[in-house]
Structures are given as structure tokens and as C-alpha cells.
Design a protein around this motif. Structure first.
Motif, PDB file in Angstrom:
ATOM      1  N   ASN A  40       0.803  -1.230   0.000  1.00  0.00           N
ATOM      2  CA  ASN A  40       0.000   0.000   0.000  1.00  0.00           C
ATOM      3  C   ASN A  40       0.832   1.274   0.000  1.00  0.00           C
ATOM      4  N   GLN A  41       2.171   1.132   0.154  1.00  0.00           N
ATOM      5  CA  GLN A  41       3.064   2.289   0.199  1.00  0.00           C
ATOM      6  C   GLN A  41       2.690   3.235   1.334  1.00  0.00           C
ATOM      7  N   TYR A  42       2.477   2.653   2.533  1.00  0.00           N
ATOM      8  CA  TYR A  42       2.146   3.432   3.729  1.00  0.00           C
ATOM      9  C   TYR A  42       3.197   3.198   4.797  1.00  0.00           C
ATOM     10  N   TRP A  43       3.330   4.174   5.678  1.00  0.00           N
ATOM     11  CA  TRP A  43       4.116   4.036   6.903  1.00  0.00           C
ATOM     12  C   TRP A  43       3.122   3.900   8.053  1.00  0.00           C
ATOM     13  N   TRP A  44       3.265   2.840   8.844  1.00  0.00           N
ATOM     14  CA  TRP A  44       2.404   2.644  10.016  1.00  0.00           C
ATOM     15  C   TRP A  44       3.163   3.015  11.270  1.00  0.00           C
ATOM     16  N   ASP A  45       2.423   3.466  12.301  1.00  0.00           N
ATOM     17  CA  ASP A  45       3.070   3.736  13.578  1.00  0.00           C
ATOM     18  C   ASP A  45       3.506   2.420  14.211  1.00  0.00           C
ATOM     19  N   SER A  46       4.246   2.489  15.307  1.00  0.00           N
ATOM     20  CA  SER A  46       4.827   1.290  15.910  1.00  0.00           C
ATOM     21  C   SER A  46       3.784   0.303  16.416  1.00  0.00           C
ATOM     22  N   GLU A  47       2.582   0.769  16.687  1.00  0.00           N
ATOM     23  CA  GLU A  47       1.517  -0.134  17.142  1.00  0.00           C
ATOM     24  C   GLU A  47       0.527  -0.449  16.021  1.00  0.00           C
ATOM     25  N   ARG A  48       0.814   0.049  14.844  1.00  0.00           N
ATOM     26  CA  ARG A  48       0.010  -0.156  13.631  1.00  0.00           C
ATOM     27  C   ARG A  48      -1.455   0.255  13.832  1.00  0.00           C
ATOM     28  N   ARG A  49      -1.632   1.395  14.477  1.00  0.00           N
ATOM     29  CA  ARG A  49      -2.974   1.946  14.677  1.00  0.00           C
ATOM     30  C   ARG A  49      -3.334   2.940  13.590  1.00  0.00           C
ATOM     31  N   TYR A  50      -2.362   3.685  13.118  1.00  0.00           N
ATOM     32  CA  TYR A  50      -2.625   4.656  12.056  1.00  0.00           C
ATOM     33  C   TYR A  50      -1.450   4.645  11.082  1.00  0.00           C
TER      34      TYR A  50
END
Length: 122
Positions: A40-50
Motif C-alpha cells: 500500500n506504500q504506507y508508513w504505520w506507527d509502531s503499534e500499527r494503529r494509524y
């Protein structure tokens, strides 16, 4: 704005190995990690919430730094194995070169064997 700390300065916000999912040290300090979602070419936060899109990260490039991928022990071992293979193959190829003396060729063969045995240590 600086893009020099990104793997490809022409593509700020795109990590090293963009075709692979994985953790990267990225952010205001190197203590932050974000998950790169290659599909998806996204960066997720460390907890993968956003997640953050490439454009959102690129907008933050003046304050975000890219420190590099967080490699797993398996990935490190794979890289070391490939490097050992390359070195052993180079020694083997050189040992057939008649420009070297017999003693030098024997030493290259011993080096090849020693390098290959590095991967078998417990």
C-alpha cells in the motif's frame, strides 16, 4: 529542507528496500520505528494503529530523518551468508589464476575453505 538522509534523495519518504514490508528507524529520533507496508506504500506507527502516506511523510521531511531498516537476525544471517559466498567464490576463482605462485594459490584455496566454514560455526 534536507533529503540527504533518505536512501534516494529524489524520493524522500521512500525507504531502503521499498519492495519489502518491514520495520525502519524513522522519525524525529532514531528511537522511533515505523512499519513500511510495501503493498500500500504506507508508513504505520509502531503499534500499527494509524498510517502515514508517502506525501504525509514527505511533508515532514524537514523534521523526519531516515535512519535505516531494522534488520531481523535472519536477514542479517542471509546477508552475511551471501557475503561469505562471494568471498569464497572470489578466492576460488583466483586460485586457478596462473599469475600466482603455487604457494599463493594454495593459500587462496585454504582461505576459500576457511571462509566457507565460517557459516558452519555453532
Amino acid at each position: 529542507m534536507t533529503t540527504k538522509n533518505w536512501p534516494d534523495p529524489k524520493r524522500p519518504s521512500v525507504p531502503m528496500f521499498p519492495e519489502r514490508d518491514g520495520w525502519h528507524a524513522l522519525g524525529l529520533t532514531n528511537s522511533q520505528v515505523k512499519w513500511w507496508d510495501a503493498t500500500n506504500q504506507y508508513w504505520w506507527d509502531s503499534e500499527r494503529r494509524y498510517y502515514l502516506t508517502l506525501d504525509e511523510v514527505a511533508f515532514r521531511v524537514p523534521v523526519y530523518r531516515y535512519y535505516g531498516p531494522v534488520l531481523t537476525p535472519t536477514q542479517i544471517n542471509e546477508m552475511l551468508a551471501a557475503e561469505r559466498q562471494w568471498c569464497a567464490d572470489a578466492c576460488r576463482a583466483m586460485s586457478f589464476d596462473n599469475h600466482y605462485t603455487k604457494t599463493q594459490r594454495d593459500a587462496l584455496e585454504e582461505a576459500e575453505t576457511a571462509i566457507r566454514n565460517l557459516g558452519t560455526a555453532p
